[in-house]
Design a protein around this motif. Structure first.
Motif, mmCIF file in Angstrom:
data_model
loop_
_atom_site.group_PDB
_atom_site.id
_atom_site.type_symbol
_atom_site.label_atom_id
_atom_site.label_comp_id
_atom_site.label_asym_id
_atom_site.label_seq_id
_atom_site.Cartn_x
_atom_site.Cartn_y
_atom_site.Cartn_z
ATOM 1 N N ARG A 30 -18.298 -9.516 -28.340
ATOM 2 C CA ARG A 30 -18.402 -10.591 -27.346
ATOM 3 C C ARG A 30 -17.206 -11.535 -27.385
ATOM 4 O O ARG A 30 -16.838 -12.122 -26.367
ATOM 5 N N THR A 31 -16.583 -11.700 -28.543
ATOM 6 C CA THR A 31 -15.407 -12.566 -28.636
ATOM 7 C C THR A 31 -14.216 -11.997 -27.871
ATOM 8 O O THR A 31 -13.251 -12.711 -27.593
ATOM 9 N N GLN A 32 -14.272 -10.720 -27.534
ATOM 10 C CA GLN A 32 -13.172 -10.074 -26.813
ATOM 11 C C GLN A 32 -13.498 -9.851 -25.334
ATOM 12 O O GLN A 32 -12.763 -9.159 -24.636
ATOM 13 N N HIS A 33 -14.592 -10.406 -24.843
ATOM 14 C CA HIS A 33 -14.961 -10.193 -23.453
ATOM 15 C C HIS A 33 -13.997 -10.915 -22.521
ATOM 16 O O HIS A 33 -13.675 -12.073 -22.695
ATOM 17 N N ARG A 34 -13.552 -10.180 -21.513
ATOM 18 C CA ARG A 34 -12.594 -10.672 -20.534
ATOM 19 C C ARG A 34 -13.168 -10.486 -19.123
ATOM 20 O O ARG A 34 -14.227 -9.892 -18.935
ATOM 21 N N LEU A 35 -12.415 -10.956 -18.154
ATOM 22 C CA LEU A 35 -12.731 -10.656 -16.762
ATOM 23 C C LEU A 35 -11.424 -10.452 -16.006
ATOM 24 O O LEU A 35 -10.372 -10.963 -16.385
ATOM 25 N N GLY A 36 -11.513 -9.677 -14.938
ATOM 26 C CA GLY A 36 -10.353 -9.431 -14.095
ATOM 27 C C GLY A 36 -10.752 -9.454 -12.634
ATOM 28 O O GLY A 36 -11.881 -9.097 -12.289
ATOM 29 N N LEU A 37 -9.839 -9.879 -11.775
ATOM 30 C CA LEU A 37 -10.100 -9.949 -10.342
ATOM 31 C C LEU A 37 -9.361 -8.844 -9.597
ATOM 32 O O LEU A 37 -8.247 -8.465 -9.971
ATOM 33 N N GLU A 38 -9.998 -8.331 -8.563
ATOM 34 C CA GLU A 38 -9.330 -7.492 -7.583
ATOM 35 C C GLU A 38 -9.477 -8.175 -6.230
ATOM 36 O O GLU A 38 -10.568 -8.603 -5.869
ATOM 37 N N HIS A 39 -8.373 -8.278 -5.512
ATOM 38 C CA HIS A 39 -8.392 -8.983 -4.232
ATOM 39 C C HIS A 39 -7.634 -8.150 -3.214
ATOM 40 O O HIS A 39 -6.431 -7.933 -3.352
ATOM 41 N N GLU A 40 -8.344 -7.660 -2.205
ATOM 42 C CA GLU A 40 -7.719 -6.905 -1.122
ATOM 43 C C GLU A 40 -7.535 -7.814 0.095
ATOM 44 O O GLU A 40 -8.285 -8.769 0.290
ATOM 45 N N LYS A 41 -6.533 -7.499 0.902
ATOM 46 C CA LYS A 41 -6.314 -8.231 2.151
ATOM 47 C C LYS A 41 -5.623 -7.305 3.148
ATOM 48 O O LYS A 41 -5.003 -6.307 2.767
ATOM 49 N N PHE A 42 -5.751 -7.669 4.407
ATOM 50 C CA PHE A 42 -5.100 -6.908 5.470
ATOM 51 C C PHE A 42 -3.692 -7.457 5.703
ATOM 52 O O PHE A 42 -3.443 -8.657 5.513
ATOM 53 N N ILE A 43 -2.812 -6.594 6.149
ATOM 54 C CA ILE A 43 -1.460 -6.974 6.543
ATOM 55 C C ILE A 43 -1.340 -6.794 8.054
ATOM 56 O O ILE A 43 -1.654 -5.720 8.577
ATOM 57 N N TYR A 44 -0.906 -7.846 8.734
ATOM 58 C CA TYR A 44 -0.690 -7.781 10.181
ATOM 59 C C TYR A 44 0.651 -8.436 10.521
ATOM 60 O O TYR A 44 1.080 -9.376 9.832
ATOM 61 N N PRO A 45 1.284 -7.994 11.605
ATOM 62 C CA PRO A 45 2.471 -8.726 12.077
ATOM 63 C C PRO A 45 2.080 -10.121 12.560
ATOM 64 O O PRO A 45 0.995 -10.324 13.103
ATOM 65 N N VAL A 46 2.981 -11.072 12.373
ATOM 66 C CA VAL A 46 2.752 -12.408 12.918
ATOM 67 C C VAL A 46 2.638 -12.298 14.437
ATOM 68 O O VAL A 46 3.441 -11.644 15.097
ATOM 69 N N GLY A 47 1.583 -12.907 14.979
ATOM 70 C CA GLY A 47 1.390 -12.907 16.421
ATOM 71 C C GLY A 47 0.811 -11.630 16.985
ATOM 72 O O GLY A 47 0.785 -11.439 18.206
ATOM 73 N N SER A 48 0.308 -10.748 16.119
ATOM 74 C CA SER A 48 -0.225 -9.468 16.586
ATOM 75 C C SER A 48 -1.429 -9.076 15.753
ATOM 76 O O SER A 48 -1.585 -9.501 14.608
ATOM 77 N N ALA A 49 -2.288 -8.241 16.336
ATOM 78 C CA ALA A 49 -3.437 -7.686 15.611
ATOM 79 C C ALA A 49 -3.279 -6.186 15.420
ATOM 80 O O ALA A 49 -4.252 -5.487 15.153
ATOM 81 N N GLN A 50 -2.049 -5.690 15.532
ATOM 82 C CA GLN A 50 -1.791 -4.273 15.328
ATOM 83 C C GLN A 50 -1.676 -3.968 13.837
ATOM 84 O O GLN A 50 -1.048 -4.724 13.087
ATOM 85 N N PRO A 51 -2.254 -2.866 13.375
ATOM 86 C CA PRO A 51 -2.116 -2.514 11.958
ATOM 87 C C PRO A 51 -0.672 -2.157 11.636
ATOM 88 O O PRO A 51 0.102 -1.765 12.521
ATOM 89 N N VAL A 52 -0.313 -2.300 10.380
ATOM 90 C CA VAL A 52 1.065 -2.057 9.938
ATOM 91 C C VAL A 52 1.149 -0.697 9.263
ATOM 92 O O VAL A 52 0.428 -0.434 8.291
ATOM 93 N N PRO A 53 2.020 0.182 9.718
ATOM 94 C CA PRO A 53 2.167 1.488 9.078
ATOM 95 C C PRO A 53 2.928 1.377 7.756
ATOM 96 O O PRO A 53 3.513 0.323 7.452
ATOM 97 N N TYR A 54 2.944 2.459 7.011
ATOM 98 C CA TYR A 54 3.723 2.471 5.775
ATOM 99 C C TYR A 54 5.216 2.495 6.084
ATOM 100 O O TYR A 54 6.017 1.806 5.453
ATOM 101 N N GLU A 55 5.598 3.286 7.064
ATOM 102 C CA GLU A 55 6.998 3.551 7.349
ATOM 103 C C GLU A 55 7.655 2.399 8.104
ATOM 104 O O GLU A 55 6.991 1.560 8.698
ATOM 105 N N GLY A 56 8.986 2.387 8.080
ATOM 106 C CA GLY A 56 9.752 1.456 8.889
ATOM 107 C C GLY A 56 10.256 0.259 8.119
ATOM 108 O O GLY A 56 9.759 -0.064 7.035
ATOM 109 N N PRO A 57 11.251 -0.440 8.685
ATOM 110 C CA PRO A 57 11.858 -1.573 7.982
ATOM 111 C C PRO A 57 10.907 -2.735 7.754
ATOM 112 O O PRO A 57 11.138 -3.554 6.867
ATOM 113 N N ASN A 58 9.854 -2.821 8.553
ATOM 114 C CA ASN A 58 8.860 -3.874 8.362
ATOM 115 C C ASN A 58 7.493 -3.299 7.998
ATOM 116 O O ASN A 58 6.463 -3.948 8.208
ATOM 117 N N GLY A 59 7.491 -2.087 7.443
ATOM 118 C CA GLY A 59 6.252 -1.432 7.070
ATOM 119 C C GLY A 59 5.767 -1.835 5.694
ATOM 120 O O GLY A 59 6.404 -2.609 4.972
#
Length: 445
Positions: A30-59
């Protein structure tokens, strides 16, 4: 989060006994018990609701490369493959199938340390994203778009699951491409402690769903659920998702978890650098083998990573019921469970908070929470009041355990007191201006 490191062959598995022992290896004093967080979020272009692909200079790939010089080691599946993750110490940044950006945080003694790591990650990521005209958005489900419009990240595991998981459930691709979550990982001392913590979290999970419900929109309109993300999981694969009946009838144990996992079908099997898809459960694989060979512990580790119950056991206990939310709400997630599960008195109080529902009753409770959020009821009791009591129990636990973590619970106290799940603010914003590019602005991190 798994970086899918190269498999290392181990002793053949011919019985469940080593699998039970593998869970036992997760035990820590119990003295070694820890916790860790995972936090997911979406990536969108500013001013747009289009999903962002992996590829490209702004991907998304370019975003990873922009962040990498901050002390990260890039991860590739092969020397020629694109970068799909970054590692710095014990923290990792990885990609979910549709480009959801995830921090898998380091294990810490305190919730505030985990929160600070996430804040630093968000600061770095927002700066890099801004340079590419991108923004981070915290919602539990993409408010617009369909699975057919989403990009896929270049990770072999996801390409295989893209084919195999939809065989198991109608909304499997929705889960992979459209959802985003916050999670916390915790430790246990021995089997009895693991059982007690797992059952406590499972029974309280509908209150967690209601507190963090943040995904009411589907394809640009109200879905009828405060957490549509939670609804999606109902039609991913009933053999590997949801709740285990043994959590509610007093029979849960290491062996019970192993038996449940053994009966889930394989999504893939890695052999000679390739992903295969034998249509077997893991139990059948142990009995019959594959191409004349029995499975080994590497196969079992892969298999466990493709199971998605509300509380998942690996070397840590993962709490999976929260929609993605703000940084402050994500920090509160770690404080909530540290306060409840790492203080003996708080754990006892939490175990008495709710009536002892059976499996069927609990599923109905969960459905109410994801549909109605904090406005729902369990019998005559309002969920927002029960959630408020749960947060108060956690706060008292932290005041005994570590008072400096207690202020992190302030956002949850406010949400519970308001009686409004975060999803209500999303619906209010949608009613005010339903344009998705405007809506995204309201929920930027």
């Amino acid at each position: 989060m798994s970086l899918d490191l190269k498999r290392v062959a181990s002793e053949p598995l011919t019985s469940a006994a080593p699998l039970v022992e593998e869970l036992r290896k997760g035990e820590k004093p119990r003295t070694q018990h820890r916790l860790g967080l995972e936090h997911e979020k979406f990536i969108y272009p500013v001013g747009s609701a289009q999903p962002v692909p992996y590829e490209g200079p702004n991907g998304v790939g370019a975003l990873l490369e922009r962040i990498a010089p901050g002390g990260y080691e890039p991860f590739r599946e092969t020397p020629q493959s694109p970068v799909i993750a970054l590692q710095r110490g014990m923290a990792a940044i990885s990609l979910e199938p549709g480009g959801q950006f995830e921090l898998s945080g380091s294990p810490f003694h305190t919730a505030r340390e985990a929160h600070q790591e996430n804040l630093q990650h968000l600061k770095e990521t927002k700066a890099a994203a801004s340079a590419q005209g991108l923004r981070l958005v915290a919602l539990g489900y993409r408010p617009v778009g369909t699975t057919g419009e989403m990009p896929w990240m270049p990770k072999t595991r996801y390409q295989v699951m893209r084919r195999t998981l939809p065989e198991r459930g109608r909304l499997a691709l929705n889960m992979m491409l459209m959802t985003s979550t916050g999670q916390v990982s915790l430790d246990w001392a021995d089997e009895a402690d693991c059982v007690r913590k797992t059952v406590a979290v499972a029974r309280l999970s509908p209150l967690l769903v209601a507190l963090y419900a943040n995904s009411p929109l589907l394809e640009g309109k109200p879905s009828g659920y405060m957490s549509f993300r939670s609804r999606v999981w109902e039609e991913v694969d009933p053999t590997r998702c949801g709740y285990l009946p043994s959590w509610f009838d007093g029979s849960f144990s290491y062996q019970a978890y192993v038996d449940w996992a053994l009966d889930a079908p394989l999504l893939f099997l890695r052999r000679e650098g390739e992903y295969r898809h034998p249509k077997l459960t893991f139990r059948q694989l142990m009995k019959e083998g594959y191409e004349g060979q029995p499975p080994d512990m590497g196969d079992w580790t892969d298999h466990l990573s493709t199971l998605f119950p509300e509380v998942r056991l690996k070397k840590v206990l993962e709490v999976r019921g929260a929609d993605s939310a703000s940084a402050a709400m994500t920090g509160a997630l770690g404080a909530l469970w540290r306060g409840i599960l790492y203080d003996a008195q708080a754990q006892e109080e939490a175990e008495l908070l709710l009536p002892r529902l059976n499996f069927t009753e609990h599923l109905a409770f969960h459905d109410t929470a994801r549909r109605e959020g904090l406005a729902g009821k369990l019998g005559p009791r309002e969920l927002h009041r029960l959630a408020g009591e749960m947060v108060a129990i956690a706060k008292r636990g932290l005041q005994r355990l570590d008072p400096e973590d207690a202020p992190l619970l302030a956002p949850l106290e406010a949400v519970a007191a308001s009686g409004r799940s975060p999803a209500q603010a999303v619906l209010d914003a949608w009613k005010e201006d339903p344009r998705p590019e405007v809506l995204m602005t309201r929920f930027e991190l």
